[in-house]
Design a protein around this motif. Structure first.
Motif, PDB file in Angstrom:
ATOM      1  N   THR A 204       0.840  -1.203   0.000  1.00 52.01           N
ATOM      2  CA  THR A 204       0.000   0.000   0.000  1.00 52.01           C
ATOM      3  C   THR A 204       0.873   1.250   0.000  1.00 52.01           C
ATOM      4  O   THR A 204       0.675   2.183  -0.777  1.00 52.01           O
ATOM      5  CB  THR A 204      -0.908   0.029   1.258  1.00 52.01           C
ATOM      6  OG1 THR A 204      -1.820  -1.047   1.193  1.00 52.01           O
ATOM      7  CG2 THR A 204      -1.681   1.330   1.361  1.00 52.01           C
ATOM      8  N   ARG A 205       1.843   1.250   0.883  1.00 49.76           N
ATOM      9  CA  ARG A 205       2.731   2.411   1.009  1.00 49.76           C
ATOM     10  C   ARG A 205       3.430   2.733  -0.306  1.00 49.76           C
ATOM     11  O   ARG A 205       3.649   3.885  -0.642  1.00 49.76           O
ATOM     12  CB  ARG A 205       3.812   2.092   2.047  1.00 49.76           C
ATOM     13  CG  ARG A 205       3.564   2.719   3.376  1.00 49.76           C
ATOM     14  CD  ARG A 205       4.740   2.487   4.283  1.00 49.76           C
ATOM     15  NE  ARG A 205       4.971   3.684   5.072  1.00 49.76           N
ATOM     16  CZ  ARG A 205       6.003   4.459   4.934  1.00 49.76           C
ATOM     17  NH1 ARG A 205       6.934   4.189   4.056  1.00 49.76           N
ATOM     18  NH2 ARG A 205       6.123   5.534   5.690  1.00 49.76           N
ATOM     19  N   GLU A 206       3.814   1.647  -1.008  1.00 48.94           N
ATOM     20  CA  GLU A 206       4.578   1.838  -2.252  1.00 48.94           C
ATOM     21  C   GLU A 206       3.707   2.275  -3.419  1.00 48.94           C
ATOM     22  O   GLU A 206       4.193   2.918  -4.341  1.00 48.94           O
ATOM     23  CB  GLU A 206       5.295   0.529  -2.627  1.00 48.94           C
ATOM     24  CG  GLU A 206       6.503   0.250  -1.742  1.00 48.94           C
ATOM     25  CD  GLU A 206       6.913  -1.224  -1.755  1.00 48.94           C
ATOM     26  OE1 GLU A 206       6.391  -1.989  -2.584  1.00 48.94           O
ATOM     27  OE2 GLU A 206       7.759  -1.593  -0.907  1.00 48.94           O
ATOM     28  N   THR A 207       2.421   1.906  -3.396  1.00 49.53           N
ATOM     29  CA  THR A 207       1.636   2.097  -4.623  1.00 49.53           C
ATOM     30  C   THR A 207       0.368   2.934  -4.496  1.00 49.53           C
ATOM     31  O   THR A 207      -0.114   3.444  -5.498  1.00 49.53           O
ATOM     32  CB  THR A 207       1.215   0.722  -5.204  1.00 49.53           C
ATOM     33  OG1 THR A 207       0.397   0.052  -4.234  1.00 49.53           O
ATOM     34  CG2 THR A 207       2.402  -0.151  -5.551  1.00 49.53           C
ATOM     35  N   SER A 208      -0.200   3.040  -3.291  1.00 49.41           N
ATOM     36  CA  SER A 208      -1.522   3.677  -3.207  1.00 49.41           C
ATOM     37  C   SER A 208      -1.429   5.198  -3.084  1.00 49.41           C
ATOM     38  O   SER A 208      -0.702   5.713  -2.226  1.00 49.41           O
ATOM     39  CB  SER A 208      -2.285   3.116  -1.996  1.00 49.41           C
ATOM     40  OG  SER A 208      -3.416   3.912  -1.732  1.00 49.41           O
ATOM     41  N   MET A 253      -7.816  -1.679  -1.769  1.00 53.72           N
ATOM     42  CA  MET A 253      -8.236  -1.834  -3.171  1.00 53.72           C
ATOM     43  C   MET A 253      -7.412  -0.935  -4.076  1.00 53.72           C
ATOM     44  O   MET A 253      -7.151  -1.276  -5.234  1.00 53.72           O
ATOM     45  CB  MET A 253      -9.724  -1.471  -3.248  1.00 53.72           C
ATOM     46  CG  MET A 253     -10.356  -1.779  -4.547  1.00 53.72           C
ATOM     47  SD  MET A 253     -10.289  -3.557  -4.844  1.00 53.72           S
ATOM     48  CE  MET A 253     -11.583  -3.701  -6.019  1.00 53.72           C
ATOM     49  N   ASP A 254      -6.986   0.207  -3.544  1.00 56.93           N
ATOM     50  CA  ASP A 254      -6.196   1.174  -4.330  1.00 56.93           C
ATOM     51  C   ASP A 254      -4.720   0.767  -4.397  1.00 56.93           C
ATOM     52  O   ASP A 254      -3.913   1.401  -5.066  1.00 56.93           O
ATOM     53  CB  ASP A 254      -6.345   2.562  -3.675  1.00 56.93           C
ATOM     54  CG  ASP A 254      -5.680   3.656  -4.481  1.00 56.93           C
ATOM     55  OD1 ASP A 254      -5.970   3.744  -5.687  1.00 56.93           O
ATOM     56  OD2 ASP A 254      -4.852   4.402  -3.914  1.00 56.93           O
ATOM     57  N   THR A 255      -4.390  -0.288  -3.681  1.00 52.76           N
ATOM     58  CA  THR A 255      -3.019  -0.819  -3.687  1.00 52.76           C
ATOM     59  C   THR A 255      -2.824  -1.597  -4.992  1.00 52.76           C
ATOM     60  O   THR A 255      -3.771  -2.157  -5.522  1.00 52.76           O
ATOM     61  CB  THR A 255      -2.875  -1.732  -2.444  1.00 52.76           C
ATOM     62  OG1 THR A 255      -3.032  -0.901  -1.293  1.00 52.76           O
ATOM     63  CG2 THR A 255      -1.548  -2.456  -2.384  1.00 52.76           C
ATOM     64  N   TYR A 256      -1.593  -1.617  -5.495  1.00 51.71           N
ATOM     65  CA  TYR A 256      -1.356  -2.315  -6.756  1.00 51.71           C
ATOM     66  C   TYR A 256      -0.281  -3.387  -6.609  1.00 51.71           C
ATOM     67  O   TYR A 256       0.812  -3.068  -6.165  1.00 51.71           O
ATOM     68  CB  TYR A 256      -0.956  -1.320  -7.848  1.00 51.71           C
ATOM     69  CG  TYR A 256      -0.876  -1.976  -9.197  1.00 51.71           C
ATOM     70  CD1 TYR A 256      -2.031  -2.201  -9.944  1.00 51.71           C
ATOM     71  CD2 TYR A 256       0.348  -2.426  -9.687  1.00 51.71           C
ATOM     72  CE1 TYR A 256      -1.964  -2.846 -11.162  1.00 51.71           C
ATOM     73  CE2 TYR A 256       0.411  -3.083 -10.915  1.00 51.71           C
ATOM     74  CZ  TYR A 256      -0.745  -3.284 -11.642  1.00 51.71           C
ATOM     75  OH  TYR A 256      -0.681  -3.930 -12.843  1.00 51.71           O
ATOM     76  N   PRO A 257      -0.561  -4.662  -6.967  1.00 53.66           N
ATOM     77  CA  PRO A 257      -1.867  -5.217  -7.273  1.00 53.66           C
ATOM     78  C   PRO A 257      -2.810  -5.097  -6.073  1.00 53.66           C
ATOM     79  O   PRO A 257      -2.341  -5.122  -4.924  1.00 53.66           O
ATOM     80  CB  PRO A 257      -1.578  -6.687  -7.582  1.00 53.66           C
ATOM     81  CG  PRO A 257      -0.122  -6.787  -7.838  1.00 53.66           C
ATOM     82  CD  PRO A 257       0.527  -5.670  -7.095  1.00 53.66           C
ATOM     83  N   PRO A 258      -4.121  -4.991  -6.319  1.00 58.11           N
ATOM     84  CA  PRO A 258      -5.044  -4.743  -5.211  1.00 58.11           C
ATOM     85  C   PRO A 258      -5.058  -5.863  -4.185  1.00 58.11           C
ATOM     86  O   PRO A 258      -4.810  -7.021  -4.523  1.00 58.11           O
ATOM     87  CB  PRO A 258      -6.408  -4.649  -5.895  1.00 58.11           C
ATOM     88  CG  PRO A 258      -6.206  -4.826  -7.335  1.00 58.11           C
ATOM     89  CD  PRO A 258      -4.769  -5.068  -7.619  1.00 58.11           C
TER      90      PRO A 258
END
Ligand SMILES: Nc1ncnc2c1ncn2[C@@H]1O[C@H](COP(=O)(O)OP(=O)(O)OP(=O)(O)O)[C@@H](O)[C@H]1O
Ligand SMILES: C[C@@](O)(CCOP(=O)(O)OP(=O)(O)O)CC(=O)O
Length: 364
Positions: A204-208, A253-258
């Motif tokens: 999450t920290r890296e992508t959201s 959900m906003d994390t990638y991949p979710p």
């Protein structure tokens, strides 16, 4: 503490805590320093808990860990880190190695906060065994470096974990503050979660991009929630808790991949709670839900509404198995739920746990 020849042993029982405002994100992985403050309720020891016994003797030649009676091939890095920190702080350097035996009364790694009760019980037992200085803050520190959320299970009642200074926890209201508050935990699925909380929050920290937006809302929510708890304003309490749960899952959900922890049953329960709350003619909220990193909801309710909610659950989640114990605690009150237009989900529940706020861990 039991003392058998030169073998010293301590057992501690601790329960999970349920985050009302979630911890999600670390600014320091090694020390587990959180990005945001969080607030939780520690559960009563009666239903869900971890029992951890730690022992030491001069004849031990290595650290060992038994989970549910089975010796593990090696200790996790987190457990090893906790033991190394204990040895660093212990005055008695005769004590070299530790045997840990731990057992949970509920499934691990399924979003029921097993790491919180596990590391809180371990930390408190070790603090006592090694007679460490400043026992409460030391136990909180050790619990935190084992698993962040465990720092909150070191105390009973309503607990805040600060993201500033020493990043330790404190009880903001004791168990007696709101005795009519009950928790109903619906276990839809006790299997292991697809992505651990540790890995997911890093991702999450890296992508959201929503993550930073969430952080900017947390302190305000915590202050409002503390005020609602202070005056026992269930309506405000319920709204803040449900919105934080949804915001946390939106960030996942906003994390990638979710990262998707909720399932069909979780979504059904969300709709069911809102429909049920609407049935009150005074528009008073009766139930609030929150989900940790898993599909199983923790429902908060005042005692006076618990029977009606349980009969609602029996209606919408019937069990075809006469011998199962899912609904055994459910009263036979027949509610009229015809205004709720949702499908019935037979056999959706593995187990229901009825519990309440607890007073914190104990040495046994
Ligand atoms: N009694 C125990 N003793 C030692 N380690 C335990 C014990 N119970 C669970 N664990 C460890 O805790 C970890 C599970 O933590 P994780 O945070 O992924 O799940 P959870 O605590 O069930 O859910 P969440 O904290 O997201 O609500 C696993 O590594 C598991 O081995
Ligand atoms: C969703 C949560 O339950 C996340 C708990 O995460 P963990 O405490 O299990 O994570 P680590 O610090 O990496 O061990 C929210 C919460 O309990 O506040």
């Amino acid at each position: 503490m039991s003392d058998n020849s030169d073998c010293l042993s301590v057992t501690c029982q601790a329960s999970p805590n349920i985050a009302l405002i979630k911890y999600w994100g670390k600014r320091n992985e090694e020390l587990i320093l959180p990005d945001n403050d969080s607030l939780s309720i520690t559960l009563d020891l009666g239903e869900l808990h971890s029992d951890t016994t730690v022992s030491t003797s001069s004849s031990m030649t290595c650290d060992t860990f038994y989970f549910d009676g089975i010796q593990q091939t090696k200790l996790s890095k987190r457990m090893q880190k906790v033991l190394d920190e204990v040895r660093r702080r212990a005055k008695n350097d005769q004590i070299k190695f530790v045997e840990i035996r731990s057992h949970n009364t509920f499934p691990a790694s399924s979003g029921l906060a097993s790491s919180a009760s596990a590391y809180a019980s371990l930390a408190i037992a070790l603090t006592k065994l090694f007679n460490l200085e400043n026992p409460q803050s030391t136990a909180a520190y050790l619990a935190r470096i084992g698993s962040g959320s465990a720092v909150r299970s070191v105390y009973g009642g309503f607990v805040r974990w600060s993201s500033e200074g020493e990043c330790l926890s404190s009880c903001i209201y004791p168990v007696e503050h709101w005795p009519e508050l009950r928790l109903i935990i619906l276990i839809f699925n006790s299997s292991k979660k697809p992505v651990s909380s540790t890995d997911a929050m890093q991702r999450t920290r890296e992508t959201s991009t929503l993550f930073q937006a969430r952080l900017s809302t947390v302190n305000d929510k915590i202050e409002k929630l503390i005020q609602a708890i202070k005056i026992k304003d269930f309506n405000t309490f319920a709204k803040i808790v449900m919105m934080d749960s949804s915001q946390f899952h939106a960030v996942c959900m906003d994390t990638y991949p979710p990262v998707i922890y909720l399932n069909e049953q979780s979504k059904h329960l969300i709709d069911l709670v809102h429909a049920f709350n609407k049935t009150d003619e005074n528009e008073t909220m009766k139930v609030a839900y929150t989900f940790d990193a898993g599909p199983n909801p923790f429902c908060f309710i005042r005692e006076e509404h618990a029977d009606e909610f349980l009969s609602l659950l029996k209606h919408f989640y019937p069990s075809n198995n006469d011998n199962d114990n899912v609904h055994k605690q459910v009263s036979n009150i027949d509610g009229n739920f015809s205004s709720i237009n949702l499908p019935i989900m037979a056999n959706a529940l593995e187990r229901i746990v009825l519990t309440k706020i607890g007073s914190g861990p104990k040495i046994i």
